[in-house]
Design a protein around this motif. Structure first.
Motif, PDB file in Angstrom:
ATOM      1  N   ASP A  38       0.882  -1.169   0.000  1.00 36.28           N
ATOM      2  CA  ASP A  38       0.000   0.000   0.000  1.00 36.28           C
ATOM      3  C   ASP A  38       0.916   1.214   0.000  1.00 36.28           C
ATOM      4  O   ASP A  38       1.554   1.516   1.009  1.00 36.28           O
ATOM      5  N   TRP A  39       0.967   1.929  -1.128  1.00 37.97           N
ATOM      6  CA  TRP A  39       1.950   2.995  -1.300  1.00 37.97           C
ATOM      7  C   TRP A  39       1.603   4.271  -0.545  1.00 37.97           C
ATOM      8  O   TRP A  39       2.338   5.260  -0.637  1.00 37.97           O
ATOM      9  N   ALA A  40       0.520   4.265   0.190  1.00 40.63           N
ATOM     10  CA  ALA A  40       0.212   5.385   1.083  1.00 40.63           C
ATOM     11  C   ALA A  40       0.568   5.023   2.519  1.00 40.63           C
ATOM     12  O   ALA A  40       1.268   5.757   3.214  1.00 40.63           O
ATOM     13  N   ILE A  41       0.128   3.841   2.964  1.00 39.83           N
ATOM     14  CA  ILE A  41       0.320   3.437   4.355  1.00 39.83           C
ATOM     15  C   ILE A  41       1.762   3.059   4.653  1.00 39.83           C
ATOM     16  O   ILE A  41       2.366   3.559   5.617  1.00 39.83           O
ATOM     17  N   VAL A  42       2.328   2.182   3.848  1.00 40.57           N
ATOM     18  CA  VAL A  42       3.663   1.626   4.155  1.00 40.57           C
ATOM     19  C   VAL A  42       4.758   2.692   4.188  1.00 40.57           C
ATOM     20  O   VAL A  42       5.506   2.778   5.169  1.00 40.57           O
ATOM     21  N   PRO A  43       4.899   3.530   3.153  1.00 41.50           N
ATOM     22  CA  PRO A  43       5.955   4.555   3.232  1.00 41.50           C
ATOM     23  C   PRO A  43       5.755   5.532   4.383  1.00 41.50           C
ATOM     24  O   PRO A  43       6.735   5.983   4.996  1.00 41.50           O
ATOM     25  N   THR A  44       4.496   5.880   4.683  1.00 37.91           N
ATOM     26  CA  THR A  44       4.222   6.822   5.770  1.00 37.91           C
ATOM     27  C   THR A  44       4.672   6.256   7.112  1.00 37.91           C
ATOM     28  O   THR A  44       5.394   6.913   7.872  1.00 37.91           O
ATOM     29  N   PHE A  45       4.248   5.036   7.409  1.00 39.76           N
ATOM     30  CA  PHE A  45       4.616   4.435   8.689  1.00 39.76           C
ATOM     31  C   PHE A  45       6.116   4.166   8.740  1.00 39.76           C
ATOM     32  O   PHE A  45       6.768   4.387   9.772  1.00 39.76           O
ATOM     33  N   PHE A  46       6.667   3.693   7.633  1.00 36.31           N
ATOM     34  CA  PHE A  46       8.094   3.385   7.589  1.00 36.31           C
ATOM     35  C   PHE A  46       8.940   4.634   7.844  1.00 36.31           C
ATOM     36  O   PHE A  46       9.915   4.590   8.608  1.00 36.31           O
ATOM     37  N   PHE A  47       8.581   5.747   7.238  1.00 35.68           N
ATOM     38  CA  PHE A  47       9.313   6.987   7.474  1.00 35.68           C
ATOM     39  C   PHE A  47       9.261   7.375   8.950  1.00 35.68           C
ATOM     40  O   PHE A  47      10.256   7.829   9.530  1.00 35.68           O
ATOM     41  N   GLY A  48       8.110   7.174   9.559  1.00 41.27           N
ATOM     42  CA  GLY A  48       7.973   7.469  10.978  1.00 41.27           C
ATOM     43  C   GLY A  48       8.905   6.623  11.823  1.00 41.27           C
ATOM     44  O   GLY A  48       9.537   7.121  12.767  1.00 41.27           O
ATOM     45  N   THR A  49       9.018   5.344  11.494  1.00 38.90           N
ATOM     46  CA  THR A  49       9.884   4.469  12.281  1.00 38.90           C
ATOM     47  C   THR A  49      11.356   4.835  12.119  1.00 38.90           C
ATOM     48  O   THR A  49      12.149   4.662  13.049  1.00 38.90           O
ATOM     49  N   VAL A  92       7.893  13.660  17.460  1.00 31.87           N
ATOM     50  CA  VAL A  92       6.589  14.162  17.026  1.00 31.87           C
ATOM     51  C   VAL A  92       6.267  13.652  15.628  1.00 31.87           C
ATOM     52  O   VAL A  92       5.130  13.232  15.340  1.00 31.87           O
ATOM     53  N   ILE A  93       7.258  13.662  14.751  1.00 34.88           N
ATOM     54  CA  ILE A  93       7.050  13.169  13.381  1.00 34.88           C
ATOM     55  C   ILE A  93       6.666  11.695  13.395  1.00 34.88           C
ATOM     56  O   ILE A  93       5.768  11.261  12.657  1.00 34.88           O
ATOM     57  N   PHE A  94       7.339  10.920  14.243  1.00 34.83           N
ATOM     58  CA  PHE A  94       7.016   9.493  14.331  1.00 34.83           C
ATOM     59  C   PHE A  94       5.569   9.271  14.747  1.00 34.83           C
ATOM     60  O   PHE A  94       4.838   8.498  14.111  1.00 34.83           O
ATOM     61  N   VAL A  95       5.137   9.946  15.796  1.00 33.68           N
ATOM     62  CA  VAL A  95       3.760   9.773  16.274  1.00 33.68           C
ATOM     63  C   VAL A  95       2.762  10.251  15.224  1.00 33.68           C
ATOM     64  O   VAL A  95       1.726   9.599  15.001  1.00 33.68           O
ATOM     65  N   PHE A  96       3.074  11.351  14.545  1.00 33.35           N
ATOM     66  CA  PHE A  96       2.178  11.857  13.498  1.00 33.35           C
ATOM     67  C   PHE A  96       2.077  10.857  12.352  1.00 33.35           C
ATOM     68  O   PHE A  96       0.965  10.571  11.864  1.00 33.35           O
ATOM     69  N   CYS A  97       3.203  10.326  11.902  1.00 28.46           N
ATOM     70  CA  CYS A  97       3.195   9.348  10.806  1.00 28.46           C
ATOM     71  C   CYS A  97       2.424   8.094  11.191  1.00 28.46           C
ATOM     72  O   CYS A  97       1.672   7.534  10.382  1.00 28.46           O
TER      73      CYS A  97
END
Length: 315
Positions: A186-197, A241-246
C-alpha cells in the motif's frame, strides 16, 4: 583445617576468577546475552506491520501468530549478524572507546576469523528464514540484509547521519511484514509508517550515541549525537513528534479504530514526553537508560494494535 588456613583460603578465593568459555564470548559478540535489549528493536517494526496488515486484510489469529513468531526468530538472527559485522568493522575504534573496549574482538577473546565464520552462519540463517514468506516479501527482505545492514558499520565514517541509515535497516522489516501478509504494497500506508519508524530510530540511537559523544569527538567518529550538539533534545523531540504523526496518519489511512489511536499513538506520545523530561544528554549513563526505555514503546504500540485487531476482526 585450622582457622588460619580457612582465612587464607577465603582471602585467596577473592582473586580467583573463572575464565569465560569460548561459547560465552561468541554469545556476547551476538549481544544475545542482553536479549531482548537491542534485538527487540528490530522486531517491533515487523510486529507492527503484521498487526496493521492483519487488521486491513482480516487475517486469522492463527496466521497472525505464526507470522509474528517467524519474524521474531528472523529478526533476532539478523540483529545478531549485524552486531557481529559491526564489531568486525569497528574493532580498532571500539578499543578506543571506554564502553566498548572490553568487547570480545577487542580483547582477543574471539578471533576475527572466528567472528567471520559466525557472521556467515547467522546471515545464512537469516536469509533462510525469508523462504517461509512469499517471493515478493523475500526479495524485499534481501534488501534489508544487503545493502542496508551490510553497509551500516561504514556509515559513521562517511556521514554525520549513521542513525538515519540505521533507521532504514532496523525498520525495513515493516514493509517486508506488510507484504508477507497482504502480498502487495500500500503505497500510502507503508511509506508513511516506515518513514515514521526511521525517525524513531534516530531518536533512540542518538540517545544511545550520547553515551560515547566525547569518545566519538576524540576519535573522529561521526554521529547525530555529535552533529546535534547542544540542540540534541529539541531536535530529537521533533523527530519523536514526526514518528507519532506518521503512525497516526498511517492508522487513519488503514482505518484503525480507537484502541490504536488512544493506546498506540497516545501511549507512545506520553512515553516520549516522559523520556525527554527526565533525560540529561550530558550524563552518559542516561543515554543507555533512555535507549532501553524505547523497548517499552514497542509493547505499548503493539498492544494498541492487537486490541484494535481483536475488536475489528476477531470479536
Amino acid at each position: 583445617m585450622s582457622e588460619v588456613q580457612l582465612l587464607i583460603r577465603d582471602e585467596s578465593a577473592q582473586y580467583i576468577t573463572t575464565p569465560k568459555s569460548a561459547f560465552k564470548h561468541y554469545i556476547e559478540l551476538t549481544r544475545l546475552h542482553k536479549f531482548p535489549l537491542g534485538n527487540i528493536l528490530i522486531f517491533w517494526p515487523s510486529a507492527w506491520g503484521i498487526a496493521m496488515a492483519a487488521t486491513a486484510a482480516s487475517i486469522s489469529p492463527r496466521v497472525l501468530a505464526i507470522e509474528t513468531v517467524a519474524f521474531l526468530l528472523g529478526s533476532t538472527l539478523l540483529h545478531s549478524a549485524a552486531c557481529v559485522l559491526n564489531d568486525i568493522c569497528d574493532k580498532d575504534i571500539d578499543g578506543q572507546v571506554e564502553r566498548t573496549k572490553s568487547r570480545p574482538l577487542v580483547t582477543g577473546a574471539v578471533s576475527v576469523s572466528g567472528a567471520v565464520r559466525l557472521l556467515l552462519v547467522l546471515t545464512s540463517a537469516s536469509i533462510a528464514m525469508l523462504s517461509f514468506t512469499n517471493r515478493t516479501a523475500a526479495l524485499c527482505g534481501l534488501v534489508g540484509v544487503f545493502p542496508l545492514h551490510a553497509l551500516y558499520p561504514l556509515m559513521k565514517r562517511w556521514t554525520w547521519w549513521p542513525q538515519a541509515w540505521l533507521g532504514l535497516a532496523m525498520n525495513w522489516s515493516f514493509p517486508v511484514a506488510w507484504i508477507s501478509i497482504t502480498r502487495s504494497v500500500d503505497w500510502a500506508i507503508v511509506p508513511t509508517f516506515f518513514f515514521g519508524t526511521v525517525c524513531w530510530t534516530i531518536v533512540y540511537d542518538t540517545m544511545y550515541a550520547c553515551q560515547d559523544r566525547q569518545d566519538d569527538i576524540r576519535t573522529g567518529v561521526k554521529s547525530t549525537a555529535v552533529l546535534f550538539g547542544g540542540y540534541v533534545r529539541s531536535i530529537l523531540s521533533a523527530f519523536a513528534v514526526i514518528f507519532v504523526f506518521c503512525m497516526a496518519f498511517a492508522g487513519y489511512l488503514n482505518h484503525q479504530g480507537p484502541a490504536f489511536f488512544i493506546i498506540s499513538c497516545g501511549g507512545a506520545a506520553l512515553h516520549f514526553i516522559m523520556q525527554f523530561i527526565t533525560w540529561s544528554p550530558d550524563i552518559p549513563a542516561e543515554g543507555g537508560e533512555k535507549f532501553a526505555m524505547n523497548h517499552d514503546i514497542g509493547y505499548i504500540i503493539w498492544g494498541g494494535m492487537l486490541l484494535d485487531y481483536y475488536l475489528k476482526v476477531v470479536a
